[in-house]
Design a protein around this motif. Structure first.
Motif, mmCIF file in Angstrom:
data_model
loop_
_atom_site.group_PDB
_atom_site.id
_atom_site.type_symbol
_atom_site.label_atom_id
_atom_site.label_comp_id
_atom_site.label_asym_id
_atom_site.label_seq_id
_atom_site.Cartn_x
_atom_site.Cartn_y
_atom_site.Cartn_z
ATOM 1 N N ALA A 1 -0.117 14.289 -8.894
ATOM 2 C CA ALA A 1 -1.019 15.437 -8.741
ATOM 3 C C ALA A 1 -1.538 15.522 -7.311
ATOM 4 C CB ALA A 1 -2.181 15.324 -9.722
ATOM 5 N N PHE A 2 -1.852 14.370 -6.716
ATOM 6 C CA PHE A 2 -2.309 14.389 -5.320
ATOM 7 C C PHE A 2 -1.215 14.934 -4.411
ATOM 8 C CE2 PHE A 2 -2.788 12.782 -1.072
ATOM 9 C CZ PHE A 2 -4.139 12.969 -0.814
ATOM 10 N N ALA A 3 0.024 14.528 -4.668
ATOM 11 C CA ALA A 3 1.148 15.004 -3.843
ATOM 12 C C ALA A 3 1.258 16.523 -3.906
ATOM 13 C CB ALA A 3 2.443 14.352 -4.297
ATOM 14 N N VAL B 1 0.860 -1.171 0.000
ATOM 15 C CA VAL B 1 0.000 0.000 0.000
ATOM 16 C C VAL B 1 0.901 1.227 0.000
ATOM 17 C CG1 VAL B 1 -1.864 1.254 1.144
ATOM 18 C CG2 VAL B 1 -1.726 -1.242 1.348
ATOM 19 N N ARG B 2 0.623 2.147 -0.904
ATOM 20 C CA ARG B 2 1.358 3.407 -0.970
ATOM 21 C C ARG B 2 0.465 4.509 -0.403
ATOM 22 N NH1 ARG B 2 3.344 6.438 -6.553
ATOM 23 N NH2 ARG B 2 4.418 8.171 -5.512
ATOM 24 N N VAL B 3 1.027 5.287 0.510
ATOM 25 C CA VAL B 3 0.248 6.332 1.169
ATOM 26 C C VAL B 3 1.002 7.655 1.076
ATOM 27 C CG1 VAL B 3 -0.937 7.044 3.288
ATOM 28 C CG2 VAL B 3 -0.648 4.611 2.779
ATOM 29 N N MET B 4 0.267 8.724 0.791
ATOM 30 C CA MET B 4 0.842 10.067 0.769
ATOM 31 C C MET B 4 0.118 10.920 1.809
ATOM 32 S SD MET B 4 2.851 12.428 -0.227
ATOM 33 C CE MET B 4 3.700 11.556 -1.541
ATOM 34 N N PRO B 5 0.656 10.976 3.056
ATOM 35 C CA PRO B 5 0.093 11.897 4.046
ATOM 36 C C PRO B 5 0.686 13.291 3.825
ATOM 37 C CG PRO B 5 1.421 10.124 5.062
ATOM 38 C CD PRO B 5 1.753 10.192 3.606
ATOM 39 N N ASN B 6 0.309 14.248 4.662
ATOM 40 C CA ASN B 6 0.993 15.542 4.619
ATOM 41 C C ASN B 6 1.399 15.978 6.021
ATOM 42 O OD1 ASN B 6 -1.183 16.918 5.842
ATOM 43 N ND2 ASN B 6 -1.978 17.687 3.902
ATOM 44 N N VAL B 7 2.082 17.091 6.085
ATOM 45 C CA VAL B 7 2.690 17.538 7.337
ATOM 46 C C VAL B 7 1.661 17.776 8.441
ATOM 47 C CG1 VAL B 7 2.615 19.991 6.725
ATOM 48 C CG2 VAL B 7 4.412 19.163 8.288
ATOM 49 N N ASN B 8 0.413 18.003 8.072
ATOM 50 C CA ASN B 8 -0.620 18.256 9.077
ATOM 51 C C ASN B 8 -1.003 17.001 9.855
ATOM 52 O OD1 ASN B 8 -0.724 21.010 8.464
ATOM 53 N ND2 ASN B 8 -2.100 20.629 6.751
ATOM 54 N N ALA B 9 -0.376 15.870 9.491
ATOM 55 C CA ALA B 9 -0.511 14.665 10.322
ATOM 56 C C ALA B 9 -0.050 14.938 11.740
ATOM 57 C CB ALA B 9 0.302 13.521 9.718
ATOM 58 N N GLN B 10 0.846 15.917 11.908
ATOM 59 C CA GLN B 10 1.365 16.255 13.234
ATOM 60 C C GLN B 10 0.261 16.688 14.189
ATOM 61 O OE1 GLN B 10 4.252 19.266 12.331
ATOM 62 N NE2 GLN B 10 5.697 17.835 11.402
ATOM 63 N N ILE B 11 -0.843 17.198 13.650
ATOM 64 C CA ILE B 11 -1.969 17.620 14.493
ATOM 65 C C ILE B 11 -3.236 16.844 14.124
ATOM 66 C CG2 ILE B 11 -1.047 19.913 14.994
ATOM 67 C CD1 ILE B 11 -3.000 20.981 12.807
ATOM 68 N N ASN B 12 -3.050 15.654 13.542
ATOM 69 C CA ASN B 12 -4.173 14.790 13.160
ATOM 70 C C ASN B 12 -5.115 15.448 12.171
ATOM 71 O OD1 ASN B 12 -3.086 12.925 14.888
ATOM 72 N ND2 ASN B 12 -4.605 13.193 16.499
ATOM 73 N N GLN B 13 -4.556 16.250 11.241
ATOM 74 C CA GLN B 13 -5.366 16.931 10.236
ATOM 75 C C GLN B 13 -4.814 16.693 8.828
ATOM 76 O OE1 GLN B 13 -8.272 18.561 10.546
ATOM 77 N NE2 GLN B 13 -8.312 18.028 12.716
ATOM 78 N N SER B 14 -4.200 15.527 8.610
ATOM 79 C CA SER B 14 -3.684 15.199 7.280
ATOM 80 C C SER B 14 -4.828 14.846 6.332
ATOM 81 C CB SER B 14 -2.730 14.004 7.375
ATOM 82 O OG SER B 14 -2.244 13.626 6.105
ATOM 83 N N ILE B 15 -4.552 14.931 5.037
ATOM 84 C CA ILE B 15 -5.363 14.260 4.029
ATOM 85 C C ILE B 15 -4.405 13.309 3.331
ATOM 86 C CG2 ILE B 15 -5.079 16.274 2.496
ATOM 87 C CD1 ILE B 15 -7.898 13.621 2.359
#
Length: 271
Positions: free
Chosen positions: A166-168, A115-129
Motif C-alpha cells: 500500500a505504501f508503494a 532494511v527494506r526501503v521504498m523511496p520514490n522518483v522525487n529522490a532525484q530532487i531530494n523530495q522523496s518520501i
C-alpha cells in the motif's frame, strides 16, 4: 572499511548518493560504489570524486552499510553471486520493489541485518518520501542511521512490512499519476489559449503549493477535505468543476489505481 557501499548506481542509487553528499551527511571517503555499466555513473563522478570498486564483491566486503540499488529482477542473482563476500554481515539495505525482507534473507547468511526501503522518483530532487522496514537483527542505532541517510533525499516513514504494498502505491506509484493529472490540467489550459509550457508551469506550481498547504494544515487538524470546503464557494466555479470531476469518476478512478497497484505488487512479490 567504508560506511556505505552502493551496488547499482543508476537513477535511484545515484540520487541517494548525490543526496547524501550534497547534504554533507557523508563525505566521498565514506562511500564506495560499483555499477555494472560505468558510463551510467559518469555524471555523478564528474560531480563528486567517488571511490569506485572493481567489482560488487569488493563493495560488500568493505561496507558497514550495503545499499543494493539494483532492479528487482537483478537482486537475487546479485546476492547469490556475492556469496562469501557477505560473510562479514554488513547491514543490507534494499530498495528493490516487491522483494520482502524474507526474500532477501533467503539469500544471505543467517541473522544478517536487513532494511527494506521504498523511496520514490522525487529522490532525484531530494523530495522523496521513503518507507522503511527492518528485520529483527537491525539495531535501533542502525535503523536510525538508515533513516538519516534517506532523510537526506526527502522524508522517511517507518512502515510495517505488511503495509509496504500500500505504501508503494501511495508513495512510489503516485508521482506518475500526479504527473498525468498535471498534464491533463495543462492540456485543458492549452484548449483555453495557453501554451503547453505556460499551462504546465501554472498547474505544477498550483499542485506544489497545494501539497505544501496540506502538510502545513495537517497539524492543525485540517485535512484535505476541509481545505476543499474552504475553496468551494456556494454556486461557484470550483464546486462546479469538482462535481464534474466526480461525475466523471475521479475519486473512484483514484482508488482503483491504488488497488490495482497493490494487487500487482503482491503478484510480483510471489513470482
Amino acid at each position: 572499511m567504508v560506511k556505505l557501499g552502493v551496488i547499482g548506481v543508476g537513477s535511484m542509487g545515484g540520487a541517494i548518493v548525490r543526496g547524501l553528499l550534497s547534504s554533507g551527511q557523508l563525505q566521498t571517503e565514506d562511500i564506495l560504489v560499483f555499477n555494472r555499466t560505468r558510463s551510467r555513473m559518469r555524471a555523478l563522478e564528474e560531480q563528486f570524486p567517488l571511490s569506485v570498486a572493481p567489482n560488487a564483491a569488493t563493495v560488500a566486503r568493505e561496507a558497514n552499510y550495503l545499499l543494493l540499488g539494483v532492479k528487482p529482477h537483478m537482486l537475487t542473482p546479485l546476492l547469490d553471486d556475492l556469496g562469501d563476500a557477505l560473510a562479514a554481515k554488513p547491514i543490507v539495505v534494499s530498495v528493490a520493489a516487491g522483494k520482502s525482507l524474507a526474500d532477501i534473507a533467503a539469500h544471505l547468511p543467517a541473522k544478517t541485518p536487513i532494511v527494506r526501503v521504498m523511496p520514490n522518483v522525487n529522490a532525484q530532487i531530494n523530495q522523496s518520501i521513503s518507507g522503511i522496514a527492518a528485520n529483527q537483527y537491525v539495531s535501533e542505532k542502525a535503523l536510525g542511521e538508515v533513516q538519516e541517510m534517506f532523510d537526506a533525499i526527502g522524508k522517511t516513514a517507518l512502515v510495517p512490512e505488511e503495509k509496504f504494498a500500500a505504501f508503494a502505491a501511495l508513495a512510489g506509484c503516485s508521482p506518475a499519476w500526479i504527473y498525468r493529472f498535471i498534464d491533463a490540467l495543462a492540456q485543458a489550459g492549452v484548449a483555453h489559449g495557453f501554451t503547453k509550457t505556460q499551462a504546465t508551469q501554472i498547474v505544477a506550481q498550483a499542485v506544489a503549493g497545494s501539497a505544501l498547504n496540506v502538510l502545513h494544515n495537517l497539524p492543525q487538524g485540517l485535512n484535505p477535505q476541509a481545505l476543499v470546503d474552504q475553496v468551494c464557494s456556494p454556486a461557484g466555479t470550483t464546486v462546479a468543476g469538482l462535481l464534474a470531476m466526480e461525475d466523471a469518476g475521479f475519486s473512484v478512478a483514484t482508488r482503483a489505481a491504488v488497488n490495482a497497484a497493490v494487487a500487482r505488487d503482491q503478484e510480483l512479490s510471489t513470482s
